[in-house]
Scaffold this active site. Structure first.
Site, PDB file in Angstrom:
ATOM      1  CG  HIS A  57      -1.920  -1.011   1.144  1.00  0.00           C
ATOM      2  ND1 HIS A  57      -2.903  -1.204   2.298  1.00  0.00           N
ATOM      3  CD2 HIS A  57      -2.144  -2.301   0.500  1.00  0.00           C
ATOM      4  CE1 HIS A  57      -3.475  -2.249   1.768  1.00  0.00           C
ATOM      5  NE2 HIS A  57      -3.210  -2.954   0.977  1.00  0.00           N
ATOM      6  CD  GLU A  59      -2.436   4.455   2.438  1.00  0.00           C
ATOM      7  OE1 GLU A  59      -1.944   3.791   1.222  1.00  0.00           O
ATOM      8  OE2 GLU A  59      -3.611   4.303   2.800  1.00  0.00           O
ATOM      9  CB  CYS A  87      -5.859  -0.361   5.532  1.00  0.00           C
ATOM     10  SG  CYS A  87      -4.075  -1.041   5.385  1.00  0.00           S
ATOM     11  CB  CYS A  90      -1.778   2.060   5.851  1.00  0.00           C
ATOM     12  SG  CYS A  90      -1.430   1.021   4.497  1.00  0.00           S
TER      13      CYS A  90
END
Length: 158
Positions: A57, A59, A87, A90
């Site tokens: 991801h 992030e 999420c 993250c």
């Protein structure tokens, strides 16, 4: 929730990066790290491809890079602008890196309605605020913001 001009500028920059990723066939997510003086320190698009990294991801990758480059006391004064809400993974990475502030576009709850149970993004609908609130230090969260605009980035992907 009302964004100031600086937050709006950088959040829209994260949308632009996510759109660039989408044009490359990459999941349309992006994150930008900005210091307390308004300088962009680094940016990151989603890293699922080419290795099919389910933890890639934007992030999480950005926070890993930031954690290696800066100490938590510095990151506590920084903001991460994200096209979609971090999420749980993250948010945890941002917390452990020492980040002080998050501004995001699309909420995890709305993302889940868009993606469904897609094998490349089985969205974990757990608000980042819940993750941060479980910690021992404060992380300011602003979002969802410009959510309809952020949601358009996901059209035709899932």
């Amino acid at each position: 929730m009302t964004l100031n001009d600086i937050d709006t500028k950088f959040l829209r920059q994260s949308f632009e990066l996510a759109e660039e990723a989408k044009k490359q066939g990459i999941h349309p997510f992006a994150a930008i790290l900005v210091d307390d003086k308004g300088e962009v320190l680094m940016s990151q698009i989603n890293g699922y491809l080419p290795d099919l990294d389910m933890t890639g991801h934007a992030e999480r990758k950005l926070m890993t890079r930031a954690s290696k480059a800066y100490r938590p006391d510095f990151l506590a004064k920084c903001t991460m602008y994200v096209s979609a809400e971090p999420c749980a993974m993250c948010a945890g990475a941002a917390y452990w890196a020492g980040l002080g502030r998050v501004v995001y576009g699309l909420s995890e709850a709305r993302l889940k309605t868009i993606t469904g149970n897609h094998p490349e993004n089985p969205t974990l609908d757990l608000p980042c605020r819940a993750v941060f609130d479980s910690g021992q230090r404060s992380v300011e969260v602003i979002g969802p913001c410009l959510e309809d605009e952020a949601a358009k980035l996901q059209e035709g992907v899932w």
